[in-house]
Design an enzyme around this catalytic site. Structure first.
Site, short mmCIF file in Angstrom:
data_model
loop_
_atom_site.label_atom_id
_atom_site.label_comp_id
_atom_site.label_asym_id
_atom_site.label_seq_id
_atom_site.Cartn_x
_atom_site.Cartn_y
_atom_site.Cartn_z
N LYS A 50 0.82 -1.22 0.00
CA LYS A 50 0.00 0.00 0.00
C LYS A 50 0.85 1.26 0.00
O LYS A 50 0.34 2.35 0.25
CB LYS A 50 -0.94 -0.02 1.21
N ARG A 72 10.19 -4.47 5.90
CA ARG A 72 9.11 -4.80 6.83
C ARG A 72 7.91 -5.39 6.09
O ARG A 72 6.95 -5.82 6.73
CB ARG A 72 8.56 -3.57 7.57
N ARG A 122 -11.42 -4.27 12.86
CA ARG A 122 -11.90 -4.26 11.48
C ARG A 122 -13.06 -5.24 11.35
O ARG A 122 -13.10 -6.27 12.03
CB ARG A 122 -10.78 -4.69 10.51
#
Length: 272
Positions: free
Chosen positions: A52, A121, A256
């Site tokens: 993202k 990461r 979520r």
DNA sequence: ATTCTATGTCGAA
DNA sequence: TCGACCTAGAATA
């Protein structure tokens, strides 16, 4: 909009519009004033994405501009010189095009070492061509976390968000509460291969489309084929499953919403 | 017109 | 686990 496909599509659009062109750069809102000023008058080399995260490379500068849209962020790429409205964090412009960035979580200059640390990461990105399912398997197969949680962990797989998570688990009839270590290699390979297809398709279409034509709801002879924005389970709480008709279930997991069909997928550990 | 909600992530408690 | 971030389309009134 911002799951991985959105960022890869933006990278393509920004590259097409600006690569090789000298740009003017400014931060009308002021929160990227220093960075925007340094970039002003430079030439864009390319824009690229991983998961993202979006990066804009410029010549004459070893730093890259790193952008993360977060939940609210948006880019608007247009032609001409539109008036600035609202809070524009970063605007880049050439003779033809203008790109406005609003509401990002991150818009900052990163040194090469910082870019590398960020990439380190991140887990493998299904949209990067040729990336094998194998790369994520060590983390998946050793984890006691649920697959629904692992798919959202950007250090396990980069770019999957809440929509792709729910839809890929449904399409493969996987119980979202299956622990990573309980998943078979064949199941993981099927999930990965499906993510590659769905997310690559998402880049091309500019939206998430997951429902197979034969499963799409038909609301009359005029409306054939996939409806825009249709999903199997995402945001369809209480509505009938497109495959079996059972009401779609929802639960909050790690802040979520998780959606699934209790009949097609089960979810033993979420039953109450 | 106003309120709600979201495709994300971080850091404090 | 919760609030902050802080946009915009959808839902509600």
């Amino acid at each position: 909009m911002p799951e991985g496909h959105t960022l890869h599509r933006l990278a393509r659009d920004l590259t097409r519009a600006f690569a090789g062109h000298t740009i003017s750069s400014l931060s009308p809102q002021g929160r990227f004033a220093e960075g925007a000023e340094r970039v002003d008058g430079m030439t864009v080399t390319s824009a690229w994405a991983r998961g993202k995260h979006l990066f804009v490379e410029l010549d004459e500068m070893v730093e890259q501009v790193h952008v993360h849209l977060g939940l609210f962020g948006k880019w608007k790429v247009s032609t001409g010189d539109p008036e600035i409205t609202g809070q524009v964090r970063w605007r880049i412009q050439d003779d033809v095009s203008t790109a406005d960035l609003r509401g990002p979580t991150a818009c900052e200059l990163l040194a090469p070492g910082e870019v590398e640390a960020l990439l380190n990461r991140l887990g493998p990105d299904p949209i990067v061509p040729g990336t094998p399912a194998e790369e994520a398997w060590p983390r998946i197969s050793r984890s006691r976390a649920w697959i629904a949680t692992l798919l959202m962990d950007q250090s396990v797989v980069a770019g999957v968000g809440n929509v792709y998570r729910a839809e890929v688990l449904f399409r493969n009839r996987i119980d979202p509460t299956t622990e990573g270590r309980e998943l078979s290699r064949a199941q993981w390979d099927a999930i990965w291969d499906d993510l590659v297809v769905l997310m690559t398709d998402g880049v091309r279409k500019g939206r998430i489309e997951t429902v197979r034509p034969e499963d799409s709801q038909r609301s009359g002879p005029q409306k054939r084929g996939r409806r825009r924005g249709e999903s199997y389970v995402y945001k369809r709480t209480g509505e009938p499953c497109l495959v079996c008709g059972a009401p779609v279930q929802t639960a909050v997991l790690g802040a979520r919403n998780l959606f699934w069909c209790p009949s097609c997928q089960g979810a033993a550990r979420l039953d109450r």
